[in-house]
Design an enzyme around this catalytic site. Sequence first.
Site, PDB file in Angstrom:
ATOM      1  N   ASP A   1      39.297  42.531  45.689  1.00 58.75           N
ATOM      2  CA  ASP A   1      37.911  42.903  45.472  1.00 58.75           C
ATOM      3  C   ASP A   1      37.791  44.360  45.025  1.00 58.75           C
ATOM      4  O   ASP A   1      38.518  45.233  45.495  1.00 58.75           O
ATOM      5  CB  ASP A   1      37.135  42.695  46.781  1.00 58.75           C
TER       6      ASP A   1
ATOM      7  N   GLU B   1      39.647  41.803  40.534  1.00 56.73           N
ATOM      8  CA  GLU B   1      38.260  41.944  40.109  1.00 56.73           C
ATOM      9  C   GLU B   1      38.109  43.387  39.619  1.00 56.73           C
ATOM     10  O   GLU B   1      37.835  44.292  40.397  1.00 56.73           O
ATOM     11  CB  GLU B   1      37.288  41.661  41.257  1.00 56.73           C
TER      12      GLU B   1
END
Length: 764
Positions: A431, A484
């Site tokens: 993330d 990401e």
Amino acid sequence: MALPSLEWMVEDARRLAECRHDHPFSVLGPQPLEDGGWAVRVWMPDASTVDLLQGSERLAMANPHHPWIFEARVDADPGCGYRVHVSRGGIEHEQHDPWAFRHEWMGELDRHLFAEGNHHHIWRRMGAHVIERDGVAGVQFCLWAPNARSVALLGDFNGWDGRHHPMQQRLGGIWELFIPGLGAGQIYKYEVRAQNGHCYQKADPYGFRHEIRPNTGSVVAELGRYPWNDSAWIEERDGRDPLPQPIAVYEMHLGSWMHAAADQPFIEADGRPRPPVPAADLKPGARLMTYPELADKVIPYVKARGFTHIELMPVSEHPFDGSWGYQVTGWYAPTSRFGSPDEFRAFVDRCHAEGIGVILDWVPGHFPKDGHGLAFFDGAHLYEHADPRIGEHKEWGTLIFNYSRNEVRNFLVANLIYWFEEFHIDGIRVDAVASMLYRDYLRPDGEWLPNEHGGRENLEAVRFLQQANHVLFQHFPGALSIAEESTTWPMVTQPTDMGGLGFNLKWNMGWMHDMLDYFELDPWFRQFHQNHVTFSIWYAFTENFMLALSHDEVVHGKSNLLHKMPGDDWQKFANVRALLAYMWTHPGKKTIFMGMEFGQRAEWNVWGDLQWELLQYEAHKGLLNLVDDLNIFYRSEPALWGDDFDQYGFQWIDCNDNRHSVISFMRRDSGSGRWVVVVANFTPQSHSHYRVGVPLEGFYAEVFNTDSSRYGGSNLGNLGGRFTDAWAIHDYENSLELCLPPLSVVVFRLDESRSLQRPAIGEG
């Protein structure tokens, strides 16, 4: 014989009583005396009497130096073989002496590897381990807290009183203590006393299980006892390159996919109802499902949809349900909201048995400031930077790991390996990678520090990511490591030995934003924005991209996917069908968020479950059918995934017909030689005589059509396929005259078995 009077014992006793002692083994347990005898000293706060038990011999212990230090003289070193009989508050019991177990748990090699950041299995030493030492069962505790003045254990086993179990400091800031008689299920914390005397109660950073929120204690849990059944899956996974394989991921949040009725308790295997989890802010009458219940519901559902993987938003323990899990406090523990670590293992095991891989969101970019967590852990900035200009995300209210510290990097790298080794996961999605790579991420001028070269790049984070990916693929060559990453940082998916970050996939955030911006337009205006559709191909092969429509796009007032679309309800569904089909035929692997597969209308709400009641309506069932068939078609057609990351895998036929908002292209697979033709019409107007050039003459079967009535469409199409005409267009000598349904994607494949059966003029 009386014990000698030792003046220094008074100061040691005072330090023990005040929880300031860092070397209790220098005082307690068996201690040699100058005359050749041995003294056994037992630390037993609030005890009235203590007797030493050796075999059948019972010896009363005295306390000449402090009321809580009980001593007895023996002729020889008793080792760990003695026990003590304790009378405290009118209650009597027998136990082994924790300070009799003096040998180091963390050996010299372990300390060395940890100090240089290369102990890939450090969790096998750190944390709480159920073991036997010298034939005695108990729990070995091990903690890293180099700035602490002292550390003690807290738990039900000592009334949460830090005076009872001071830990021994070892080299490298390691603290150890073995407590005999403890076992799995014990709740514990560390009482960490800073140099200034301030005291902090901390959960175990390496805790393998934690209490259910709002409680914050760690729970002793055993490793290595689950009987895995997925050896064939793991062997096959690590024996092949995952990139030239079909990958379609169902991203989901376990706490809001579906809830159970609060009045329906989960029944354990032995028939007992499981005590309810403390209430969260769910709708009335609802409760969170358990890992076994989720396995019964989620796995068949995902398998029926045809997805290859499930991606779980952070399963690591976190304190607040509404945080989505991204503010982790228990890095080495699956959240207890849904059950035990072994129940989560069983969930993964069942996924593998059904042919489904498991991807976890992993969050090494930041951590919360909760008092029981990593923040200011030992009275100093241990895991985080001291300077908030490089150590804090103010907008998120979180702290940033100090990637320049070897032991901190080791904590994270080993955590990555831990999830693969202990829970058999198949991949990670990291993330917010951009927040790690740039020192000025979400920071105005003056509130960030440049690196040593004056730049904005976080070089320590770069080296950490490279180390993490390098180590991951050393151990698990078939793993997925997905970034990401929302910027143009180069070489995200290039190997580390080439200077890349070492991921093997990167979310294509540019494609996602371009496509959502495009589809939110009224179709009449799309002709002026054709580049939104075509631009991604310019850079599609610079990285190994995964196309994602993620949870971030269906929250905070952005609407869910269906209601981003313009037009009436029919057009909304048709737009979603066209977007998903274009996504599945575009180069790159695939990820969509739960609810998109059937047209969830409401934004994602972490406190609610998905709108399953919508599946009673034909339009929503039609969209679900589309996703099912897309995945079947995708997995059966190598042209759609075999060369995702090679320019050979994609060829425009025509990307310039912005007047009609139509694009056409081919997908090709070098391995099988297969190829398909894809034609997309992004307007509500059908085109009955639309011509598309193709490379070979013959019959082109229509193998997919999003306008099928099965999906809720108008059922326009090409009667199963078209024969080519010798009409040159798009630099090809042959072409197809097609019917393009409104807001649709149609796919064709040359059918060589029918290509020789072209009807005569006037026939068919």
